[in-house]
Motif scaffolding. Structure first.
Motif, PDB file in Angstrom:
ATOM      1  N   SER A 167       3.240  -9.925   2.616  1.00 45.30           N
ATOM      2  CA  SER A 167       2.831 -10.394   1.289  1.00 45.30           C
ATOM      3  C   SER A 167       2.761  -9.224   0.304  1.00 45.30           C
ATOM      4  O   SER A 167       3.232  -9.323  -0.837  1.00 45.30           O
ATOM      5  CB  SER A 167       1.478 -11.095   1.391  1.00 45.30           C
ATOM      6  N   ARG A 168       2.185  -8.105   0.761  1.00 45.26           N
ATOM      7  CA  ARG A 168       2.129  -6.923  -0.110  1.00 45.26           C
ATOM      8  C   ARG A 168       3.530  -6.409  -0.433  1.00 45.26           C
ATOM      9  O   ARG A 168       3.831  -6.040  -1.569  1.00 45.26           O
ATOM     10  CB  ARG A 168       1.305  -5.813   0.570  1.00 45.26           C
TER      11      ARG A 168
ATOM     12  N   LEU B 104       6.246  -8.221  -0.446  1.00 46.29           N
ATOM     13  CA  LEU B 104       6.879  -9.169  -1.378  1.00 46.29           C
ATOM     14  C   LEU B 104       6.379  -8.946  -2.804  1.00 46.29           C
ATOM     15  O   LEU B 104       7.169  -8.990  -3.771  1.00 46.29           O
ATOM     16  CB  LEU B 104       6.612 -10.618  -0.942  1.00 46.29           C
ATOM     17  N   ASN B 105       5.068  -8.733  -2.951  1.00 48.31           N
ATOM     18  CA  ASN B 105       4.518  -8.462  -4.292  1.00 48.31           C
ATOM     19  C   ASN B 105       5.127  -7.181  -4.860  1.00 48.31           C
ATOM     20  O   ASN B 105       5.462  -7.103  -6.057  1.00 48.31           O
ATOM     21  CB  ASN B 105       2.994  -8.344  -4.234  1.00 48.31           C
TER      22      ASN B 105
ATOM     23  N   GLU C  75      -1.618 -12.139  11.303  1.00 49.66           N
ATOM     24  CA  GLU C  75      -2.274 -12.129   9.991  1.00 49.66           C
ATOM     25  C   GLU C  75      -2.052 -10.777   9.300  1.00 49.66           C
ATOM     26  O   GLU C  75      -1.754 -10.721   8.096  1.00 49.66           O
ATOM     27  CB  GLU C  75      -3.771 -12.404  10.180  1.00 49.66           C
TER      28      GLU C  75
ATOM     29  N   THR D 111       1.447 -10.721   8.167  1.00 48.44           N
ATOM     30  CA  THR D 111       1.603 -11.598   6.993  1.00 48.44           C
ATOM     31  C   THR D 111       1.090 -10.903   5.741  1.00 48.44           C
ATOM     32  O   THR D 111       1.724 -10.962   4.673  1.00 48.44           O
ATOM     33  CB  THR D 111       0.852 -12.928   7.221  1.00 48.44           C
ATOM     34  N   GLU D 112      -0.068 -10.254   5.853  1.00 48.26           N
ATOM     35  CA  GLU D 112      -0.609  -9.525   4.700  1.00 48.26           C
ATOM     36  C   GLU D 112       0.329  -8.393   4.278  1.00 48.26           C
ATOM     37  O   GLU D 112       0.567  -8.170   3.086  1.00 48.26           O
ATOM     38  CB  GLU D 112      -1.991  -8.960   5.046  1.00 48.26           C
TER      39      GLU D 112
END
Length: 191
Positions: free
Chosen positions: A136-137, A139-140, A129, A132-133
């Motif tokens: 995700s950060r 990717l953003n 997790e 993944t976070e």
């Protein structure tokens, strides 16, 4: 006391072939010794009778005791058999309890291993997790960078296009007016 007849020396003495009328004794002579002997004989007869009675009672008691001992022996045999069965049941129950105890230990060990495995899975999920976070950060961040770069490149391409088209226009027309002015004049003519 009976009459003694000596058949060897005097066979006919005191023998009578005729029937003797009874009672034929007229006198009885008693002395103290005879009375003692008679009393002793009566006592002996009474004693023999008592001994026979005691013997009869003893035999009866012996039969009762033998029956009683037979019953006691049967009860002891039943108790031994019951005790043996009880011991067998006790050993069986102890064996079963040991087997249940071993199964319980194995089950407890399996539960402990399962708990360790679940904790490992939960830790990996937590790490996953977090990763993944982080992704995700990232990717953003990459999106925002791509957006900025795309806008920057679009502006640069647009500027390059304008410069290039002005240069080509100048070459073709020999005019110093920019292409935008030509495009604006074209639109006016069309209207």
């Amino acid at each position: 006391m009976g009459l003694y007849i000596n058949k060897g020396k005097h066979p006919s003495v005191y023998k009578n072939k005729k029937k003797i009328p009874e009672p034929n004794q007229k006198f009885v002579r008693r002395d103290s010794l005879t009375e003692v002997i008679d009393e002793q004989q009566k006592a002996n007869v009474s004693l023999i009778h008592a001994i026979n009675e005691m013997k009869h009672q003893f035999l009866n008691q012996e039969m009762v005791q033998a029956n009683h001992w037979d019953k006691v022996t049967d009860q002891l045999n039943e108790l031994r058999t019951s005790n043996m069965k009880h011991n067998e049941y006790e050993e069986l129950i102890i064996h079963l309890l040991k087997t249940q105890e071993e199964l319980q230990k194995q089950l407890s060990e399996k539960i402990d291993k399962q708990e360790e495995f679940q904790l490992g899975v939960l830790n990996r999920l937590d790490k996953q997790e977090a990763l993944t976070e982080k992704i995700s950060r990232q990717l953003n961040h990459i999106r925002s960078i791509l957006f900025e770069r795309t806008n920057y490149l679009a502006e640069k391409i647009d500027e390059g296009y304008k410069i290039t088209s002005s240069y080509v226009y100048n070459l073709m027309t020999g005019s110093d007016q920019p292409v935008t002015f030509y495009l604006m004049n074209n639109k006016k003519v069309e209207k």
